[in-house]
Each structure stands twice: as structure tokens, then as C-alpha cells.
Design a protein around this motif. Sequence first.
Motif: not given
Length: 589
Positions: A328-329, A336, A475, A500, A505, A508
Motif C-alpha cells: 500500500k502507499f 510505498n 489500493d 519507493e 509505483n 507498491r
Amino acid sequence: MKLSKVLGSVGVVSAAALALVACGKSGQNNNSNAKEAKKFPTATPKKATKQGGTVTVALETDTPFTGIFSDELSTSAYDSSVAAPGEESLFDTDDQYKINDKGAATMKLDRKAKTVTITVKKGVKWSDGKQVNAKDLEYPYEILANKKTQAQRYDSTLEDIEGMKEYHEGKAKTISGIEMPDGENGRTIVIHFKQMKPSMYFSGNGCFWESAAPYHYLKDVPFNKLQSCDQIRKKPLYFGPFKLDKLVRGQSVTWVPNKYYWRGKPKLNKVVIQVVSPNSASQAIKSHKFDIASVINSQWQQVKNTKNVNWVAQVPLAYSYLGFKVGKFDAKAGKNVMNKDSKVANKSLRQAIAYAMNVDAVNKRYTQGLSFHIKTLIPEGFGAYHDSSVKGYDYNLKKANQLLDKAGYKKKGKWRVQPNGKPLVLHFATMSGSPNAEAIAQNYLQQWHKIGLNVKLTGGRLMEFNSFYDKVQNDSKDIDFFQAGWQLASEPSQGSMYGETSPMNYERFATPENNKLLEEMNSQKSFDTKYRVKVFHEWQQYMNDQAFVVPLSNSYSINAVNSKLTGYSTKPSQNNNGHQLWYQVGYAK
């Protein structure tokens, strides 16, 4: 900053807009189609141009465009395409994407002082007549870094600017590393960096921003209201060749000349960009409804004999891919965070899913051979940085089954269960947007069912572009893996997509090894090109092994251009911010 044809930065495109633009009969003569595409020119024939005329452009999508007219806040390639006649980047480049002095601004690097000096040229004016100034060059960094704007494009790459992180975290009211030596109304900013990077010589580097934002026009809008305000949604200001005249929200835009444009008066009186359904695209080309329209590759046989058009083609820096949600962010931490209990945390499971995909067969059947399977995340267009030795994931059901058996995903009846014996149901998200998107999705579900994996579509159906990305970005719990597409920046660094701290991204994933390789791509040692190429190859091998992101396809991008038009080109030196330089386009005398 550019990444993906939201090429002032990362732009997201639907897979439908990329490889899986499919429809019509299954392709015959696939190889000859691909050979034909290679023969196409990258520009219309050069001719003397007359003044005046209207050009209509097709935007092929089954969903309304969002209409965020801000390079800092937009993430969709559709929005970027719609903004193209007005939006101009600060810099022009040569055909290798190296920044030169021909654009609206010049850029000077001082490795010793660790500074980049950007000076906008005198006479570069917003469409309301105001000179673009130093504050307009600095303001985008505030928009990107202020948490209230929720800008998707902010990531750790920008934190190499002194004071950027402190501003982002709310510990400072200004960005200490951006200096305006002649004051806000001057035309120069000096950016102080913690370290210099070899990518900085090239457009799309992600280290500094390549657009300006009209501070005088936006300054009274609170950061949390920027994305929805009229100044960005209805009446944007640009310093490019055209200004927005009419907007039918989500459907069409009309651009007229910016009378203050610094390069002089554009040739055309009007550019109209209009949404057209992919289902109607081939008919629109055959009936000459638009002056410029992209060919949907599966419809090539239907349109290829159309008279009075020039075919202008390229292989874009783009790909469709499969992404696995492994975390997850964490907005609070700004990074992440991986989840070891994610359903797709097991590498063997990810690899098996990739091996079960019959990508070549899909491309052959649905894209007339004009899309092709790719094996690595750095496309061939990046020259030496592309590692042709990466093996990728060719269709191999036997290998897929072996990987699952070995990893303990045993079969219980029809479906495999998790190594701990619990049932395994995986949810796969993919977009609508092309006539054969449903058939392609069902095909892949069938392939995964063949190896005993119980994979279902998220929500039981294909998803519309905007809601798909809303779920992916946030997410959503009902997505285990997904299919999407990138249009890439013209500089191959990968931090903005796979770093990261990057909100983009979407998988994640964040491992020490990935962080190290991404950082090394732009280390001091990487000023030596040979060393830098070696790092890029190592990263591609690592990503191929980990299979967090599996590249699927790229496609020939063919445009049907009215044969009366001249000045249309896909060459980097004739483009700006990844888009056509619209002031050059006109009707031949």
C-alpha cells in the motif's frame, strides 16, 4: 519533468490505448503488416504552408477525458493530448532528447556548484500577455510538493533539490534550494541540488520540472482547490501557440491562436480535438471525418487503402504491463510499504501467472501483428540501455504448473489453494476501451484457469478508465493484480514509476535492491555511460526475476493525416513535451 505521455511527467494510458486496441477480423499477414509499418515516414512531406484553416483531431477513447489542464496535476495521457496545442514545455531537444537552447527557456548545468540555472526567454508570454517569469518557473515545485494538492507526480527524485523535502513535510514555508537571483519578476531560477545526475542533460529526467505555471493567475486559489478550480478546469493559461477557446467537458476542446506566442503566429486558425469511440475510429478515418486520427491497429486492414491521407508512424516509448499489488502507499510516511501477506507476495505465483499468458497469440489475433510482445521494462527505443538478453515470460503452461506445484499451491478439486491450505481467489482488474477488450480479458482468465488459479474480474466486469485508475491509485482491496499501460519519459530513469516514494509505483513494491539500483542509475559513477548502461541492465534482470511488473506489449503507432497538411512530425526534435509542435502544422499552399 516527463514520464509517460503525460509527458511533462508520468502519464497513464489505458492498455486499450496501447497494445490492446483491438477489433475486427483476426489479422492475416501479420508480418507484412509490421513490415509495412516500418516503411512509414515519421513526418508529413515538407511543403510551403499557407495561413489559416481548421484542423480536427480524433481522441479515441470510450470514456470522457478528465480535463485537468495542469502539467503538475494531470496524470492521464488523454488530458495531455487534449492540452497539446496550448501546452508547451520549457525546453526543445535534439532527436536523442538532449535539451538544447532552442525552446522557451535555456538550461545550464554546473556540476561543481551542483546547480541548474533555467532562464526563460524574453517575449515568452502567457496567453493573457504577461511575460513568463521566475516565480512561474518556481511555482510548479510548490504545486508538486504541497501535500494539499495531492499531486501524483511528487517523488523522491525531486527531493534531491535542497529544501524540497522540508517544504513537502510542512517544515518550511518556502523551498530553500530554488533561488530567484533577479527576484520573482526576473526570468531566471537557480536550483541547488544535493547531487548532480547524468540524466539532467536530457528531457524527461525527473530531477527538475520542465513546465511553468502562471503564478499571477493561480496564486489566490488554495492548494487543496487547485485541481478543481476554473483556472485549471475551464480557462487555463498556457504560453504555447494556441489558447483554449471552447470546452465541452470531457468531449471536445477548441483552440485558437495565442496572439502573444513567442515563436510567431501559428499557421492554423483553429485546432479542434474531439472524443470518438474506438468502435467508430476506422469509419471516421475512411470518411475523412478528422484531419488527424490514430489508427487502431486491429482496424489497419479496414483503413489502409484510404485515399488522401499520409500515414505517419512511430514505435512509441510505451508498453502495456501486468502489475501485482504487493503493498500500500502510506501517505503519512510518503512511501510505498510492502505487505508480506499480500495474496501475490509469492514470486513463484507471479511468475506462473505471467507464463500462462499467451501474449503473442493475442497480438496476432487482435492487433494484426502491429503490436508485439516485449520482454523488458526498458524499450528498444532507449538504445544501449535496453537489455536484449532479458528472457521475459514466453507462453509456457508446463513451467507455470511446475512453479505452482513447487511453491506449494496444491490442487483441491478444480482450483489450487494457498500453501497454508486456505482457498485462493484472485481478483484481476483491466479496462474497457477497445472493441475486443472483453474477449482479451476472458482469454487471459481462461489461461489462468487452465493452471488451476481461480481468477475473477474485479467487480465482475471490465472497468472504465477513470474508475480503474481511481481504484488502482487508492489500493482498492478488490485488486490483486491489474493490466495497464505507460507512456514513458524520454529519459530512461525509472524512479518516478518504480521508486519507493513514488505514488505512481502502483504495485507498491519497495525492496532495498530495487532502491539501490534506481539510485545507482543516476549516481556520480553513472556519468560514465558504460557504467550507467550496466546498472540499467542489472535492474532489468532483477525486475524480470521478481515479476512485480511484467511487460506485455508495445505497438506501432500509426496516424492518418490529411494529405493537404504539412509540418506534422513524430521526431523528438520536432516535438515538444512529447507532443506535436502545433505552430508548425498548416495546410500546404
